[in-house]
Design an enzyme around this catalytic site. Structure first.
Site, short mmCIF file in Angstrom:
data_model
loop_
_atom_site.label_atom_id
_atom_site.label_comp_id
_atom_site.label_asym_id
_atom_site.label_seq_id
_atom_site.Cartn_x
_atom_site.Cartn_y
_atom_site.Cartn_z
N SER A 13 10.11 -2.40 13.83
CA SER A 13 8.77 -2.38 14.38
C SER A 13 8.76 -2.79 15.85
CB SER A 13 7.87 -3.33 13.59
OG SER A 13 6.62 -3.52 14.23
N GLN A 57 10.14 2.15 15.75
CA GLN A 57 8.71 2.49 15.70
C GLN A 57 8.02 2.04 16.98
OE1 GLN A 57 6.29 -0.22 15.26
NE2 GLN A 57 4.54 1.15 15.48
N ARG A 67 -9.58 -6.89 9.25
CA ARG A 67 -8.92 -7.45 8.06
C ARG A 67 -9.52 -8.82 7.77
NH1 ARG A 67 -3.16 -5.65 10.69
NH2 ARG A 67 -3.64 -3.42 10.75
N LYS A 79 3.42 9.08 12.67
CA LYS A 79 3.01 8.29 11.50
C LYS A 79 1.51 8.00 11.54
CE LYS A 79 4.18 3.98 9.06
NZ LYS A 79 2.84 3.38 8.96
N HIS A 87 -1.75 3.57 6.75
CA HIS A 87 -1.30 2.25 7.23
C HIS A 87 -1.40 1.21 6.12
CE1 HIS A 87 -0.15 0.74 11.30
NE2 HIS A 87 -0.25 -0.43 10.69
N ARG A 115 -4.68 -0.73 5.74
CA ARG A 115 -4.92 -1.84 6.66
C ARG A 115 -5.75 -1.45 7.88
NH1 ARG A 115 -1.62 -6.17 6.35
NH2 ARG A 115 -1.19 -6.33 8.58
#
Length: 401
Positions: A106, A127, A164, A251, A275, A278
């Site tokens: 990541s 990523q 979130r 993605k 995701h 999320r």
């Protein structure tokens, strides 16, 4: 505790991790409707059992972006892995490499590119987000290329962070968050010893290397919030192509038209993903979105999928719905938090065994033989495919941009 499935790792991780870390990875956006549907919809996909097929020469091996994989699974990008186990990205990468599958680092990892890439005996994937700081993006791409990363996974479903709610309650954010996190850490001694004391630096390695100074959790929250770019468009991907000549995977695709755009752009692959539930609550689960996307672009681009995958059965289901391979996220992080590299290795072995059982009992000797014919149109399966947008014809060659 006896570990026989990914769900066991989740239960173990919840006991080991401070709540702010467990709920950060376990939670989703808003009321978490999509988070739940990711798992529920996939579990309703019914496999078609076949017998007396002589499955003695069954193989899970597949090829993805000119790389041979022992099974159609890769460890997807998960931020802050190094907060879940000591140098967590390194441990997860070792487990993936030993299993013969890719590991995706990541952008917001604790361990930097240069620390993780050398522990693998195969090229690492990297990523990246579209961020306002284009200098950082260019720096990250150049470093990834120098480290031998083979495939770029470009996340496009985060022009803005999702809401979130769990994070505010758990201590990841909200009032007195730092004090709450400290108290949680000292009351979870296994994590405090393994990661809190011995897993330092608790740093965002890729970002720190660029900024030239340490970056902690508060910096992670603030830096990302200020750098997500809502102006993201296909032009940004054209800019990235100037610095990246390897395979590029987009993605965050949930709509057939976006999948067609990825084909027109010349992307090498897409990830059908919300995701992990999320970002935007109420969108389609990946299992619901995948069939129409596969109908639109299968054969024109490599299709990966994530969100809701918890075991080997789910991997087979996703492939039958149209994916070429899948990415794991939460499932491997729970295992990492529980037993580090050994936990991830064991999880991958469990998934392989579950896939072998599913393929043996559906009569699929190879990954290519897992198709829609491997599914039975039961009421549960019909409900997964209900109300999907009809896939129109694939774009003609003349339509490609």
């Amino acid at each position: 505790m006896i570990i026989s499935a990914a769900s066991d790792y989740r239960a173990a991780a919840q006991r080991i991790l401070p709540p702010f870390l467990f709920h950060y990875i376990d939670g989703g956006a808003y009321a978490e409707y999509t988070l739940k549907r990711n798992v529920e919809d996939l579990s309703q996909v019914a496999l078609r059992q076949r017998v007396l097929k002589n499955m003695s020469d069954l193989s899970l091996e597949t090829t993805l972006f000119n790389e041979t994989l022992s099974m159609p699974v890769a460890l997807g990008p998960v931020g802050l892995c190094g907060m879940y186990a000591r140098r967590g990205e390194v441990q997860a990468a070792r487990a993936a490499s030993a299993k013969g599958i890719p590991f995706t680092l990541s952008t917001v990892s604790v361990c930097p590119i240069e620390e993780v890439a050398p522990v693998m005996n195969r090229p690492m994937w990297f990523q990246l987000y579209v961020l306002r700081d284009r200098g950082f993006m260019r720096n990250a791409l150049e470093r990834a290329k120098a480290a031998g990363c083979s495939t770029l996974v470009f996340t496009v479903d985060m022009p803005t962070p999702g809401a979130r709610y769990r994070d505010a309650h758990s201590g990841m954010s909200g009032t007195n968050a730092a004090m709450r996190r400290y108290w949680q850490a000292v009351t979870h001694p296994q994590w405090a010893w393994d990661v809190g004391l011995n897993g330092r630096p608790h740093d965002l390695g890729n970002i720190s290397a660029y900024l030239g100074k340490p970056t902690g959790l508060e910096d992670y929250i603030g830096w990302l919030a200020n750098n997500f770019d809502p102006s993201i468009s296909w032009k940004d991907l054209e800019w990235i192509r100037e610095f990246w000549d390897g395979p590029m995977v987009i993605k965050g695709i949930l709509d057939p038209e976006d999948a067609r755009d990825a084909v027109r752009f010349g992307a090498d692959g897409i990830v059908v993903s919300n995701h992990g539930g999320r970002q935007l609550d109420g969108v389609l689960s990946s299992a619901r979105a995948l069939p129409a996307i596969a109908d639109a672009v299968k054969g024109d681009i490599t299709i990966l999928a994530d969100s809701g995958i918890r075991n080997g059965l789910d991997v087979v289901r996703m492939i039958a719905l149209g994916a070429d391979s899948v990415l794991l996220g939460r499932a491997y992080l729970y295992a990492l938090a529980t037993h580090g590299e050994k936990g991830v290795a064991n999880l991958l072995n469990l998934i392989e065994k579950e896939m072998r059982v599913a393929m043996t009992l559906t009569g699929a000797k190879s990954i290519k033989e897992i198709t829609r014919e491997s599914l039975v149109p039961s009421p549960e399966f019909t409900s997964v495919l209900a109300d999907l947008p009809a896939a129109s014809a694939k774009p003609k060659q003349d339509d490609a941009a």
